[in-house]
Design an enzyme around this catalytic site. Structure first.
Site, PDB file in Angstrom:
ATOM      1  N   ASP A   9      -5.931 125.094  74.495  1.00  0.00           N
ATOM      2  CA  ASP A   9      -4.837 124.912  73.274  1.00  0.00           C
ATOM      3  C   ASP A   9      -3.859 124.199  73.986  1.00  0.00           C
ATOM      4  OD1 ASP A   9      -3.053 125.330  71.157  1.00  0.00           O
ATOM      5  OD2 ASP A   9      -4.153 127.278  70.882  1.00  0.00           O
ATOM      6  N   GLU A  20      -4.122 121.086  64.659  1.00  0.00           N
ATOM      7  CA  GLU A  20      -3.542 121.869  63.734  1.00  0.00           C
ATOM      8  C   GLU A  20      -2.631 120.912  62.992  1.00  0.00           C
ATOM      9  OE1 GLU A  20      -0.935 126.040  63.419  1.00  0.00           O
ATOM     10  OE2 GLU A  20      -0.427 124.455  64.797  1.00  0.00           O
ATOM     11  N   ASP A  78      -5.195 146.620  82.239  1.00  0.00           N
ATOM     12  CA  ASP A  78      -3.806 146.680  81.653  1.00  0.00           C
ATOM     13  C   ASP A  78      -3.607 146.477  80.337  1.00  0.00           C
ATOM     14  OD1 ASP A  78      -4.817 143.986  81.542  1.00  0.00           O
ATOM     15  OD2 ASP A  78      -3.201 143.061  82.474  1.00  0.00           O
ATOM     16  N   ASP A 107      -1.811 122.033  68.954  1.00  0.00           N
ATOM     17  CA  ASP A 107      -0.929 122.928  68.392  1.00  0.00           C
ATOM     18  C   ASP A 107       0.247 122.004  67.575  1.00  0.00           C
ATOM     19  OD1 ASP A 107      -0.048 125.913  68.069  1.00  0.00           O
ATOM     20  OD2 ASP A 107       1.818 125.030  68.803  1.00  0.00           O
ATOM     21  N   ASP A 129     -10.735 143.311  77.937  1.00  0.00           N
ATOM     22  CA  ASP A 129      -9.787 143.575  79.192  1.00  0.00           C
ATOM     23  C   ASP A 129     -10.651 144.112  79.968  1.00  0.00           C
ATOM     24  OD1 ASP A 129      -7.880 144.576  80.921  1.00  0.00           O
ATOM     25  OD2 ASP A 129      -7.230 146.195  79.852  1.00  0.00           O
ATOM     26  N   ASP A 174      -8.693 139.473  79.386  1.00  0.00           N
ATOM     27  CA  ASP A 174      -8.580 138.492  80.363  1.00  0.00           C
ATOM     28  C   ASP A 174      -9.699 137.496  80.650  1.00  0.00           C
ATOM     29  OD1 ASP A 174     -10.390 140.255  81.647  1.00  0.00           O
ATOM     30  OD2 ASP A 174      -8.898 141.370  82.121  1.00  0.00           O
ATOM     31  N   HIS A 196      -5.807 132.977  64.507  1.00  0.00           N
ATOM     32  CA  HIS A 196      -4.947 133.860  65.041  1.00  0.00           C
ATOM     33  C   HIS A 196      -3.485 133.847  64.082  1.00  0.00           C
ATOM     34  CE1 HIS A 196      -3.479 130.279  66.626  1.00  0.00           C
ATOM     35  NE2 HIS A 196      -2.540 130.508  66.807  1.00  0.00           N
ATOM     36  N   ASP A 197      -3.303 132.824  63.282  1.00  0.00           N
ATOM     37  CA  ASP A 197      -2.116 132.850  62.666  1.00  0.00           C
ATOM     38  C   ASP A 197      -2.196 133.340  61.244  1.00  0.00           C
ATOM     39  OD1 ASP A 197      -0.658 131.828  64.473  1.00  0.00           O
ATOM     40  OD2 ASP A 197      -1.006 129.669  63.904  1.00  0.00           O
TER      41      ASP A 197
END
Ligand code: TEU
Length: 562
Positions: free
Chosen positions: A98, A256, A25, A199, A21, A29, A327-328
């Site tokens: 993605d 995926e 915030d 995805d 970041d 980013d 990330h899963d």
């Protein structure tokens, strides 16, 4: 096999929200990503996959897209994205986005228009289906729990959502919808994108009768995956998409894919397959439990066998994309390493066995420093929609709070989503503000800054691994060579040879996952050490030359040119 530009590349997944970041915030980013391109280049990365950065209400962290042509404000602007593309290009790196097209967000204008006029043309962009006897059209449970059908207000119809109710499924049978999607894909490829990670793509084909199945849980529902497993014809949709888009740009696509039917591998990733490659989840599936919230521990031999089977199945067909985590999934170090091996040596060993397999290696952010799962004290500390649902299901099934939290610790998708650990400073150097998801407190010990200073760190080792894989001498062998399992009778050894196609020198990759040292007999005394995670290379060399043996300590690994 026809050579492709991406065959010998190493890829890295960025989860933008948690990467870096720069505006305080608490959310990562594009500026943050741009500023770390040199870091990634040094790590040996060629292809960068960005988890979704499109405009989104973030119900499912951006996997619910409300505008496919816009960058989420949280992440930055289109100008910054263009800058990222240009900066990557300068460094001979490729950006992959993605592609989430099984569903969109309920805030997408298509869905809003559909709800506004449930008989109009946009309703046909989705599955608006009449209920049966005042109930949903079928008994499908969505991937995130609960019915996969949601009433369309003011009608006797329901819309289908395989994931959250805020993620309505798109109707791929509708040629207009398909054209819209292809137009969007080509728009991004025109910009200079190298390709897409695609995805949940197997789900795009539906059985339009939407048959109910035997319930498989106390909720009386049946997993929507049953329909996916039974329905035929996804291949035609995938081919159509490929011809209309990717093929024209020689794009790299990594899909995926869960629940592919047997014997379809060639159709998916063969030379003329639907995709360039697809992730190998076979080892990950081993830990899936009986129900959504539980998991099984890894059995080393079963794990080893599964990886080798997958390697064998893919040989002669194409390439799978090898991952330890994403990330899963929980962090690989916490999942695949026995307790005694959850240290730097163990993490390097796991990296070695995975990165040098045949296939396209993908490193997930933080894996290169050995980030781990993160224990939380209360469910309120989790953000992920799927984790919260799993927790509730566990509690409803009679688990105590402690037991349910233990399941989250092992399985939660948030394990991999905690902010990247750049330094031991404030918020791990991730953000000057308040991070959107609390850091893993171990950042004071596990972080990039500390590891960059140390020659023997996990990070330094990853650099050596990617450099070895891509070195001019061994690149061909690591890219195209067969993977032949070795020492399979040795209970705790993970070993294979990469065998070059031209009959040249083989490369042995060996790792000792056991608690005790282990000695392996070698076929020759002339083996040369290309890489090892043990300090004493001189002793190892002597032993090879004098005794034609290789002794690996617990968590020891070595790569030898035979
Ligand atoms: O995941 C699809 C998927 O089927 C699973 O990995 C799913 O996340 C898991 O079973 C739920 O616990 C993809 C994305 O990788 C994931 O992050 C998204 O949530 C999902 O699609 C929906 O877009």
């Amino acid at each position: 096999m026809k050579k492709k530009w991406w065959h010998d590349k190493v890829a890295y997944q960025i989860y933008p929200k948690s990467f870096l970041d720069t505006d305080g915030d608490g959310i990562g980013d594009l500026r943050g990503i741009i500023s770390k391109l040199d870091y990634l280049k040094e790590l040996g990365i060629d292809i960068i996959w960005l988890s979704p950065i499109y405009k989104s209400p973030f119900v499912d962290q951006g996997y619910d897209i409300s505008d496919y042509y816009k960058i989420a404000e949280e992440f930055g602007t289109m100008e910054e994205f263009d800058e990222l593309l240009a900066e990557a290009k300068k460094r001979e790196m490729y950006i992959v986005m993605d592609l989430v097209v099984n569903h969109c967000s309920d805030q997408h204008e298509w869905f809003r228009k559909a709800l506004a006029d449930p008989e109009g043309e946009y309703a046909d962009y989705f599955y608006f289906i009449k209920g049966k006897d005042g109930k949903a059209p079928s008994n499908y449970r969505s991937y995130f729990g609960g019915s996969a059908w949601e009433p369309v207000p003011g009608t006797d119809k329901y819309y289908l959502h395989m994931f959250a109710k805020e993620q309505p499924d798109l109707n791929w049978e509708n040629p207009r919808l398909r054209r819209e999607i292809y137009k969007m894909i080509n728009w991004w490829l025109e910009k200079g994108l190298a390709g897409f990670r695609i995805d949940a793509i197997i789900n795009i084909k539906k059985d339009l009768d939407f048959p109910s199945f035997e319930p498989d849980g106390p909720d009386g529902l049946a997993s929507c995956v049953k329909m996916v497993e039974e329905v035929q014809g996804v291949g035609e949709l995938l081919e159509d998409m490929k011809h209309e888009t990717f093929e024209k740009y020689d794009a790299f696509t990594v899909a995926e894919v869960f629940n592919m039917k047997d014997d379809e591998l060639r159709e998916f990733i063969g030379e003329d397959g639907h995709f360039s490659t697809m992730f190998d989840f076979s080892a990950h599936e081993l830990t899936y439990g009986e129900n959504r919230w539980e998991s099984r521990p890894i059995d080393f031999k079963e794990w080893r066998e599964t990886i080798f089977e997958s390697q064998k199945e893919t040989e002669g067909i194409g390439f799978k994309a090898n991952i330890i985590e994403n990330h899963d999934e929980p962090r690989g170090a916490s999942r695949f390493l026995p307790e005694y091996a959850q240290n730097e040596a163990g993490k390097k060993m796991l990296a070695t066995t995975s990165i040098l397999l045949r296939g396209i290696p993908f490193i997930y952010q933080g894996q290169e420093i050995g980030m781990t799962n993160c224990r939380r004290k209360d469910i309120s500390e989790y953000d992920d929609i799927s984790t919260i649902d799993q927790y509730n299901e566990a509690i409803n099934a009679g688990c105590t709070v402690e037991e349910a939290l233990e399941c989250c610790y092992k399985n939660s998708r948030d394990n991999a989503r905690t902010p990247m650990q750049w330094s031991a400073g404030k918020n791990a150097g991730f953000s000057a503000g308040t991070p959107w998801l609390a850091l893993n407190p171990n950042y004071t010990k596990i972080n990039v800054e500390e590891q960059e200073k140390r020659e023997d760190s996990v990070l330094s080792y990853y650099k050596k691994l990617t450099a070895l894989r891509k070195s001019p001498e061994y690149r061909e062998t690591f890219t195209y060579g067969k993977c032949v399992p070795k020492y399979e009778d040795e209970e705790e050894i993970f070993a294979y040879c990469r065998v070059p196609e031209d009959g040249g020198h083989q490369i042995l990759v060996a790792a000792n996952f056991g608690k005790e040292p282990h000695t392996l007999k070698l076929d020759s005394s002339g083996a040369e050490i290309l890489l090892t995670n043990t300090a004493d290379q001189a002793d190892m060399k002597k032993e090879i030359q004098k005794k034609q043996e290789l002794t690996l300590p617990s968590c020891g690994t070595a790569v030898l040119l035979l």
